[in-house]
Design an enzyme around this catalytic site. Structure first.
Site, PDB file in Angstrom:
ATOM      1  N   ARG A  65      33.524  39.413  38.060  1.00  0.00           N
ATOM      2  CA  ARG A  65      33.252  39.930  39.397  1.00  0.00           C
ATOM      3  C   ARG A  65      32.868  41.412  39.303  1.00  0.00           C
ATOM      4  NH1 ARG A  65      32.610  35.581  41.552  1.00  0.00           N
ATOM      5  NH2 ARG A  65      33.891  34.611  43.132  1.00  0.00           N
TER       6      ARG A  65
ATOM      7  N   GLU B  59      27.047  42.775  46.061  1.00  0.00           N
ATOM      8  CA  GLU B  59      25.874  41.897  45.942  1.00  0.00           C
ATOM      9  C   GLU B  59      25.309  41.554  47.317  1.00  0.00           C
ATOM     10  OE1 GLU B  59      27.283  38.587  43.633  1.00  0.00           O
ATOM     11  OE2 GLU B  59      27.784  39.876  41.947  1.00  0.00           O
TER      12      GLU B  59
ATOM     13  N   HIS C 215      23.534  37.220  39.500  1.00  0.00           N
ATOM     14  CA  HIS C 215      24.722  36.346  39.657  1.00  0.00           C
ATOM     15  C   HIS C 215      24.335  34.864  39.535  1.00  0.00           C
ATOM     16  CE1 HIS C 215      28.964  35.953  41.652  1.00  0.00           C
ATOM     17  NE2 HIS C 215      28.751  35.042  40.710  1.00  0.00           N
TER      18      HIS C 215
HETATM   19  O1  A2R Z   1      46.813  37.816  33.370  1.00  0.00           O
HETATM   20  P1  A2R Z   1      46.940  36.340  33.249  1.00  0.00           P
HETATM   21  O2  A2R Z   1      47.854  35.934  32.149  1.00  0.00           O
HETATM   22  O3  A2R Z   1      47.202  35.667  34.567  1.00  0.00           O
HETATM   23  O4  A2R Z   1      45.489  35.828  32.746  1.00  0.00           O
HETATM   24  C1  A2R Z   1      44.391  35.625  33.622  1.00  0.00           C
HETATM   25  C2  A2R Z   1      43.447  36.825  33.628  1.00  0.00           C
HETATM   26  N1  A2R Z   1      43.855  37.865  34.585  1.00  0.00           N
HETATM   27  C3  A2R Z   1      44.176  39.114  34.240  1.00  0.00           C
HETATM   28  N2  A2R Z   1      44.222  39.723  33.049  1.00  0.00           N
HETATM   29  C4  A2R Z   1      44.626  41.004  33.016  1.00  0.00           C
HETATM   30  N3  A2R Z   1      44.972  41.704  34.115  1.00  0.00           N
HETATM   31  C5  A2R Z   1      44.951  41.136  35.336  1.00  0.00           C
HETATM   32  N4  A2R Z   1      45.302  41.846  36.410  1.00  0.00           N
HETATM   33  C6  A2R Z   1      44.532  39.783  35.437  1.00  0.00           C
HETATM   34  N5  A2R Z   1      44.398  38.912  36.463  1.00  0.00           N
HETATM   35  C7  A2R Z   1      43.988  37.748  35.927  1.00  0.00           C
HETATM   36  O5  A2R Z   1      42.178  36.276  34.020  1.00  0.00           O
HETATM   37  C8  A2R Z   1      43.490  34.550  33.049  1.00  0.00           C
HETATM   38  O6  A2R Z   1      43.461  34.611  31.641  1.00  0.00           O
HETATM   39  C9  A2R Z   1      42.107  34.908  33.595  1.00  0.00           C
HETATM   40  C10 A2R Z   1      41.690  34.051  34.778  1.00  0.00           C
HETATM   41  O7  A2R Z   1      41.591  32.741  34.356  1.00  0.00           O
HETATM   42  P2  A2R Z   1      41.433  31.505  35.350  1.00  0.00           P
HETATM   43  O8  A2R Z   1      42.352  31.665  36.513  1.00  0.00           O
HETATM   44  O9  A2R Z   1      41.514  30.257  34.523  1.00  0.00           O
HETATM   45  O10 A2R Z   1      39.993  31.690  35.967  1.00  0.00           O
HETATM   46  P3  A2R Z   1      38.597  31.166  35.409  1.00  0.00           P
HETATM   47  O11 A2R Z   1      38.361  29.775  35.848  1.00  0.00           O
HETATM   48  O12 A2R Z   1      38.472  31.471  33.955  1.00  0.00           O
HETATM   49  O13 A2R Z   1      37.604  32.107  36.259  1.00  0.00           O
HETATM   50  C11 A2R Z   1      37.700  33.539  36.171  1.00  0.00           C
HETATM   51  C12 A2R Z   1      36.853  34.226  37.207  1.00  0.00           C
HETATM   52  C13 A2R Z   1      36.855  33.616  38.597  1.00  0.00           C
HETATM   53  O14 A2R Z   1      37.969  33.972  39.339  1.00  0.00           O
HETATM   54  C14 A2R Z   1      35.593  34.180  39.217  1.00  0.00           C
HETATM   55  O15 A2R Z   1      35.860  35.408  39.804  1.00  0.00           O
HETATM   56  C15 A2R Z   1      34.707  34.400  37.998  1.00  0.00           C
HETATM   57  O16 A2R Z   1      35.512  34.165  36.844  1.00  0.00           O
HETATM   58  O17 A2R Z   1      33.666  33.482  38.024  1.00  0.00           O
END
Ligand code: A2R
Length: 315
Positions: free
Chosen positions: A228, A257, A275
């Site tokens: 993002r 965007e 995007h």
């Molecule tokens: O931090 P964790 O253990 O919850 O790992 C998640 C990480 N993440 C972060 N890492 C560091 N600091 C943060 N504040 C933080 N917030 C989240 O991002 C996890 O490894 C990853 C998100 O993975 P998923 O929920 O499986 O999302 P996905 O399907 O990989 O999609 C990621 C994003 C979407 O939300 C859209 O914004 C974009 O890709 O298309």
């Protein structure tokens, strides 16, 4: 018997509309424009983009909001949760497409393929005149992945055959992956020379790629964003690219965007995409199907396929 009414509040993939109309009474309208009777009939929503708390509050009988895309930051899922409303998104079906795009963007950024093609198309390739060697190579790089979720893990798997070193930063360490873990983004940026961002848009990720992180990445550094634009301080990024604080950037997402800062257009070391990471016909069709299937499953069996963590299904 009248069919269940589903609201589509704005533009959405054509296949969502076509398939919804097979099973539901589809109302295409802004929720603010509905009278009380029409608003009261709505039991489901299919949305691509924003559906805020005010919109949710206008629909007293809504049960499920089906959001197009894996990032559902446009939908106020926390507010939905307080009212017992389920929110769903479209995870997994786009992992491969977004990971493929990340690799393509990385290679384009490091090896300057789009610039080289423009150079050729402009008629510059003549006897004795060749395109300049690319300053960077992917060979021997150390790639840090900021976010090792569903998509981040697919990016990492695709990077393995390139024989690069792979590390990551997330809040929670993964015991089951062979990559180096860094407990802070700053530590990761300091250790690697290539940083790929694939974290969601949340309060905690806002402008986390800032001047300090870019400086830690360094002059040989390459930054790739397929998550993002919200995650990046764009002024700091432009400055870092201009001054040579980092070497190059490949961006598929932007802060506001479709407004891309004009200052990025002039930078030869930036590769810019509109995007499109999940933007192929097959993948967008799969996402559209999942938007519809969540509504179908909910109203047939009270079991949505992919509820978001804020609104888990209570057994
Ligand atoms: O931090 P964790 O253990 O919850 O790992 C998640 C990480 N993440 C972060 N890492 C560091 N600091 C943060 N504040 C933080 N917030 C989240 O991002 C996890 O490894 C990853 C998100 O993975 P998923 O929920 O499986 O999302 P996905 O399907 O990989 O999609 C990621 C994003 C979407 O939300 C859209 O914004 C974009 O890709 O298309």
């Amino acid at each position: 018997m009248s069919r269940i009414a589903v609201l589509v509040p704005g533009k959405i993939h054509e296949r969502v509309l076509t398939r919804l109309k097979e099973s539901f009474d589809v109302i295409e309208a802004d929720p603010a424009s509905l009278d009380a009777e029409a608003a009261g009939r709505i039991r489901g929503v299919a949305v691509s983009g924003t559906f805020n708390a005010a919109a949710i509050d206008r629909l007293p009988n809504v049960e499920l909001i089906s959001s197009f895309g894996v990032g559902y930051d446009g939908v106020d899922a926390k507010h939905a949760a307080t009212k017992g409303i389920i929110v769903t998104n479209t995870p997994d079906v786009l992992n491969d497409e977004v990971a493929d795009t990340a690799i393509g963007l990385l290679l384009n950024t490091i090896r300057e393929f789009p610039r080289a093609e423009n150079w050729l198309r402009a008629g510059n390739w003549k006897p004795g005149q060749n395109y300049a060697l690319s300053r960077f190579s992917l060979k021997g790089r150390h790639v840090g992945i900021y976010g090792l979720g569903r998509i981040g893990q697919e990016i990492a798997k695709r990077l393995e055959p390139f024989k690069v070193k792979i590390s990551y930063h997330t809040r929670t360490r993964h015991a089951d992956v062979p990559y180096g873990y860094y407990p802070t983004l700053k530590d990761l940026a300091g250790a690697v020379d290539t940083l790929v961002s694939i974290v969601p848009k949340t309060a905690q990720t806002h402008k986390t790629i800032n001047a300090e992180i870019l400086s830690a990445l360094g002059p040989e550094g390459v930054f790739i964003n397929v998550g993002r634009g919200w995650t990046v301080d764009e002024d700091a990024l432009v400055q870092a690219l201009k001054s040579g604080t980092i070497g190059a950037a490949g961006l598929d997402v932007f802060y506001d965007e479709p407004n891309v800062p004009a200052s990025l257009f002039d930078l030869p070391n930036a590769v810019l995409l509109p995007h499109l990471a999940s933007g192929s016909v097959p993948t967008r069709n799969a996402m559209a199907d999942l938007v519809v299937d969540n509504l179908v499953e909910w109203f047939a069996k009270a079991k949505p396929l992919t509820p978001v963590p804020e609104t888990p299904l209570k057994e």
